[in-house]
Design an enzyme around this catalytic site. Structure first.
Site, PDB file in Angstrom:
ATOM      1  CG  HIS A   1      -1.961  -1.034   1.215  1.00 23.22           C
ATOM      2  ND1 HIS A   1      -3.061  -0.970   2.046  1.00 23.22           N
ATOM      3  CD2 HIS A   1      -2.114  -2.164   0.486  1.00 23.22           C
ATOM      4  CE1 HIS A   1      -3.843  -2.007   1.820  1.00 23.22           C
ATOM      5  NE2 HIS A   1      -3.281  -2.758   0.885  1.00 23.22           N
TER       6      HIS A   1
ATOM      7  CD  GLU B   1      -2.098   4.091   3.081  1.00 22.84           C
ATOM      8  OE1 GLU B   1      -1.761   3.432   2.063  1.00 22.84           O
ATOM      9  OE2 GLU B   1      -3.254   4.092   3.533  1.00 22.84           O
TER      10      GLU B   1
ATOM     11  CB  CYS C   1      -6.630  -0.511   5.153  1.00 26.65           C
ATOM     12  SG  CYS C   1      -4.907  -1.080   5.140  1.00 26.65           S
TER      13      CYS C   1
ATOM     14  CB  CYS D   1      -2.132   1.597   6.166  1.00 29.81           C
ATOM     15  SG  CYS D   1      -1.674   0.756   4.629  1.00 29.81           S
TER      16      CYS D   1
END
Length: 146
Positions: free
Chosen positions: A50, A52, A80, A83
């Protein structure tokens, strides 16, 4: 260019690669960009790639530290739960995000990681920054997939 503009640029680049358009940027206390990334889950065959996590890992490597206590993470979508947990583990001072994610978010929705008693670090959170633009980018991407 503002930090959210950099994150949006990363999100657009991710979309161009066929990735869900999410972008992130990590800034130090002076506002200097330490790292920026867009989603790479498909390209890297890595469910944890992801934006992040990629940006936080790169910023930590640049700093030579697993902690970023004076840094701000700016991301186009509410993180999410995975993260959000990483943001806590990296000890990020501030999280700024654009679009809220009622279905998959882990900050203001869903697991609400920072509100859990087991959360060791809670960053300052600012949501809804350039929300309409962030939402539209995601909407267009998923509409094109249908």
């Amino acid at each position: 260019m503002t930090p959210m503009e950099i994150a949006l640029e990363q999100a657009r680049a991710a979309a161009a690669r066929g990735e869900v358009p999410v972008g992130a940027v990590v800034l130090d206390a002076a506002g200097v960009v330490l790292a920026a990334a867009g989603n790479r889950t498909e390209g890297d065959c890595d469910a944890s790639a992801h934006a992040e996590l990629l940006a936080l890992r790169a910023a930590g490597a640049a700093r030579g530290s697993p902690r970023l206590p004076d840094c701000t993470l700016v991301v186009t979508l509410e993180p999410c739960p995975m993260c959000a947990a990483a943001i806590s583990a990296f000890r990020v001072a501030k999280l700024v995000f654009g679009a809220y994610d009622p279905k998959g978010g882990g900050v203001e929705h869903g697991a609400r990681v920072f509100a859990a008693g087991s959360c060791h670090h809670r960053p300052e959170v600012i949501g809804g920054v350039r929300e309409a633009e962030c939402v539209e980018l995601l909407r267009r991407f998923f509409q094109a997939r249908r």
